[in-house]
Design a protein around this motif. Structure first.
Motif, PDB file in Angstrom:
ATOM      1  N   HIS A 183       0.805  -1.225   0.000  1.00 56.09           N
ATOM      2  CA  HIS A 183       0.000   0.000   0.000  1.00 56.09           C
ATOM      3  C   HIS A 183       0.835   1.272   0.000  1.00 56.09           C
ATOM      4  CE1 HIS A 183       1.184  -0.446   4.132  1.00 56.09           C
ATOM      5  NE2 HIS A 183       0.926   0.828   4.310  1.00 56.09           N
ATOM      6  N   ALA A 184       2.170   1.163   0.030  1.00 52.38           N
ATOM      7  CA  ALA A 184       2.982   2.380   0.087  1.00 52.38           C
ATOM      8  C   ALA A 184       2.931   3.094  -1.257  1.00 52.38           C
ATOM      9  CB  ALA A 184       4.429   2.042   0.448  1.00 52.38           C
ATOM     10  N   GLU A 225       5.086   4.654  -2.520  1.00 57.24           N
ATOM     11  CA  GLU A 225       6.388   4.476  -3.170  1.00 57.24           C
ATOM     12  C   GLU A 225       6.480   3.178  -3.980  1.00 57.24           C
ATOM     13  OE1 GLU A 225       5.994   5.042   0.080  1.00 57.24           O
ATOM     14  OE2 GLU A 225       7.005   6.918   0.562  1.00 57.24           O
ATOM     15  N   LYS A 279      -3.443   8.581   2.923  1.00 57.88           N
ATOM     16  CA  LYS A 279      -2.332   7.991   2.173  1.00 57.88           C
ATOM     17  C   LYS A 279      -2.776   6.764   1.387  1.00 57.88           C
ATOM     18  CE  LYS A 279       1.781   9.982   2.701  1.00 57.88           C
ATOM     19  NZ  LYS A 279       2.545  10.420   1.528  1.00 57.88           N
ATOM     20  N   TRP A 280      -3.671   6.005   1.980  1.00 60.76           N
ATOM     21  CA  TRP A 280      -4.148   4.798   1.319  1.00 60.76           C
ATOM     22  C   TRP A 280      -4.980   5.155   0.086  1.00 60.76           C
ATOM     23  CZ3 TRP A 280      -3.906  -0.583   3.014  1.00 60.76           C
ATOM     24  CH2 TRP A 280      -3.031  -0.780   4.084  1.00 60.76           C
ATOM     25  N   ALA A 334      -2.641   5.907  -2.625  1.00 56.73           N
ATOM     26  CA  ALA A 334      -2.045   4.676  -3.162  1.00 56.73           C
ATOM     27  C   ALA A 334      -3.032   3.920  -4.057  1.00 56.73           C
ATOM     28  CB  ALA A 334      -1.583   3.777  -2.019  1.00 56.73           C
ATOM     29  N   THR A 336       4.482  -5.063   4.918  1.00 55.07           N
ATOM     30  CA  THR A 336       3.598  -3.981   4.432  1.00 55.07           C
ATOM     31  C   THR A 336       4.200  -2.634   4.814  1.00 55.07           C
ATOM     32  OG1 THR A 336       2.210  -4.176   6.417  1.00 55.07           O
ATOM     33  CG2 THR A 336       1.410  -5.277   4.444  1.00 55.07           C
ATOM     34  N   SER A 388       5.691   1.196   4.871  1.00 55.07           N
ATOM     35  CA  SER A 388       5.427   2.568   4.445  1.00 55.07           C
ATOM     36  C   SER A 388       6.433   3.467   5.152  1.00 55.07           C
ATOM     37  CB  SER A 388       3.985   2.988   4.711  1.00 55.07           C
ATOM     38  OG  SER A 388       3.726   2.937   6.080  1.00 55.07           O
ATOM     39  N   GLU A 389       6.453   4.706   4.761  1.00 53.20           N
ATOM     40  CA  GLU A 389       7.529   5.618   5.168  1.00 53.20           C
ATOM     41  C   GLU A 389       7.751   5.674   6.685  1.00 53.20           C
ATOM     42  OE1 GLU A 389       6.715   9.520   3.754  1.00 53.20           O
ATOM     43  OE2 GLU A 389       8.683  10.269   4.392  1.00 53.20           O
TER      44      GLU A 389
END
Lengths: 260, 260, 260
Positions: free
Chosen positions: A45-46, A48, A70-71, A74, C66, C68-69
């Motif tokens: 889900h990032a 990036e 954020k999700w 994504a 999973t 993320s930043e």
């Protein structure tokens, strides 16, 4: 139902990679259901990495059950990549209609990512289609029948396969409406059974390029395995385990027995 | 115990909507436990939607098990809405005392949102009440008895029902202290059993406006279903499934058998 | 295998605190596996508290499933604290090789935090070690044998114990290579079984200061309990519960029966 087993074999032989951007509650369930049927789940889900991951997936499942900013970002990034590459997207608008964030996010994903399949319960489907102006409101106590007409209209205008699940499931595209009446009431007492149905749509869509057939086969599989599991289960706790076992063990003859 | 079954029936008939802002580890468990007893769980944590969701819930469960900044913000937003509308808040101060972030967040939620019920193990309850100046420290090996006195004082000063769970559970408000001695030691080997107890408090608080009775009934249900499940279980793995089955199946006569 | 039961007893007696910064999919599984074997799991990922939590843990498990930043930031903070205090770090590079984010994060954690043990499947281990220049690419269909040579070289250069899991497991440090051939193919159909193996390495590393022995004992335990569970299981659903039961119940004589 004739081609159902052919598709199950194809999943087991090809292990389609199903990229899930889904909710925290059901990640474990849906990963296990995908593994049990023979697919290869990945959760990422990032912002990036989702473009990269979606780019080599066989299908993309987007589930808005536990949204946050954020999700959503994504989901849109992954959805656009999948859409550009003709990777089928399956959308689960969990709780659409309950909050503005959920309804608006759903509409944004539909508009920007063009999912092949949208699966929800009647309330969620009505929430999605009513913002389109065809229904009056949302009522979580509605039966799946109540959403059929607006789902049909939505399917035509947006060129999407709509799946309404409930006691009876409807699978609808612009030309056709299919029904599935298998299943067991206890399935509604296991969290994430709907989300699992969406993920299983992703497994079938990963090996069958016809969204109507893929989602029909997914709903048949859910219903048949739900009934097989219910025979052994003493409650919702044991049901979910026997359900995974049933996905793993389902054979051509099991399907034949459900031909009724 | 006389009104326990009346309350279980009320949950099954009314399906109170329990809004959970809880931790990642137990979301699935607690959703399943709420569904099995008959409530309707919803998980939502986005700052953009928690006010809306909490506003139409029957109760709000706040669990700090896997905290982070945005989630704390969401807990406070939802908690204030619930508090303003007299929607009961049930707080689970998971790991309070272990880190500064957890202890401080717990105190902030108590001060700003005024929960009706706080449920924790003895260490957590001592951590919460000691910052109030009544105990000396926190020791996770403490028995539930050790926290009774400070919980009582805290209950009086903050007007809150305190639930201390352990081998023996205590349910305490300013006037009364109730005890529950049911349960099985293996329950401590299933992750999130305490969090499940908190969620079940949310289910009962959704249909019973007396926090002491609601949490007493929740702890009785946990203990009785734990004992029913332990008879069938061969370890913590099978215990958790039989426990969900027991929540789903519990009948008036099962409760009667535990009258001892 | 002679000291395996001694170590299991040590876990049960000392309940080492295993701090996990892990992925959303498996948090519940790994917490349950740690509880079942007798360890004390804690999940915490906020940058505000991970240093404090890692500082009093017996071991730190970092799993990038999973990412993320913010989580990467927390992993590095916790990893540095653990490293400074000689608290063993066990790294699970889930999906290394699949996306740039995962491969780069893995290398960063290795360089900055100096894990004692790295556990992955052959593809992941090859992804980790090939960026080191010793292998050509990553192929998820590779057998565990294919990664042995590069893992050995990596173990020597980085002074780390490498665990490659698969049909056969390899546990490798600079001086020695151990093999474990127990287990059941159905384990690969349960999500997070690899992550569980990593967490169980964390439990053993919490009571045994030799990383090779700790991970060898962890992999033996996984394999033996997997075989015990497979006898009772009808599919991947029931397998995971019987597996937890097996971790909880494993006795010296069970281990003796696997001496083959």
């Amino acid at each position: 139902m004739d081609n159902l087993y052919r598709d199950i074999k194809a999943i087991r032989e090809n292990s389609p990679l199903v990229h899930n951007i889904t909710n925290y509650v059901v990640m474990n369930n849906t990963a296990n259901a995908l593994l049990s049927i023979g697919a290869s789940p990945v959760m990422a889900h990032a912002v990036e990495e989702v473009a990269e991951m979606a780019g080599f997936a066989s299908s993309l499942v987007i589930n808005i059950g536990t949204l946050s900013e954020k999700w959503i970002e994504a989901m849109l990034i992954a959805g656009k990549v999948a859409s550009e590459r003709n990777i089928p997207i399956i959308l689960d608008p969990v709780g659409a209609g309950a909050t503005k964030l959920r309804t608006e996010t759903t509409m944004k994903i539909i508009d920007e990512c063009r999912p092949s399949i949208i699966r929800g319960n009647a309330s969620e489907i009505l929430a999605v289609t009513s913002s389109f102006g065809k229904t009056k409101g949302v009522d979580s106590t509605q039966s799946s029948d109540s959403a059929v007409d607006s789902a049909k209209q939505f399917a035509i205008e947006k060129n999407v396969t709509m799946v309404i699940s409930g006691e009876k499931d409807y699978i609808i595209n612009e030309n056709e409406t299919k029904e599935v009446s298998f299943g067991n009431a206890m399935m509604a007492k296991v969290t994430g059974m709907g989300c699992t149905a969406t993920a299983i749509c992703g497994a079938f869509a990963g090996i069958n390029s016809n969204p109507l057939d893929a989602s029909y086969h997914a709903m048949l599989t859910m219903g048949i395995c739900g009934e097989i599991a219910a025979v052994k289960a003493e409650g919702p706790g044991t049901l979910q385990l026997h359900f995974l076992d049933a996905l793993y063990n389902i054979k051509e003859k099991d399907i034949a027995e459900f031909r009724r």
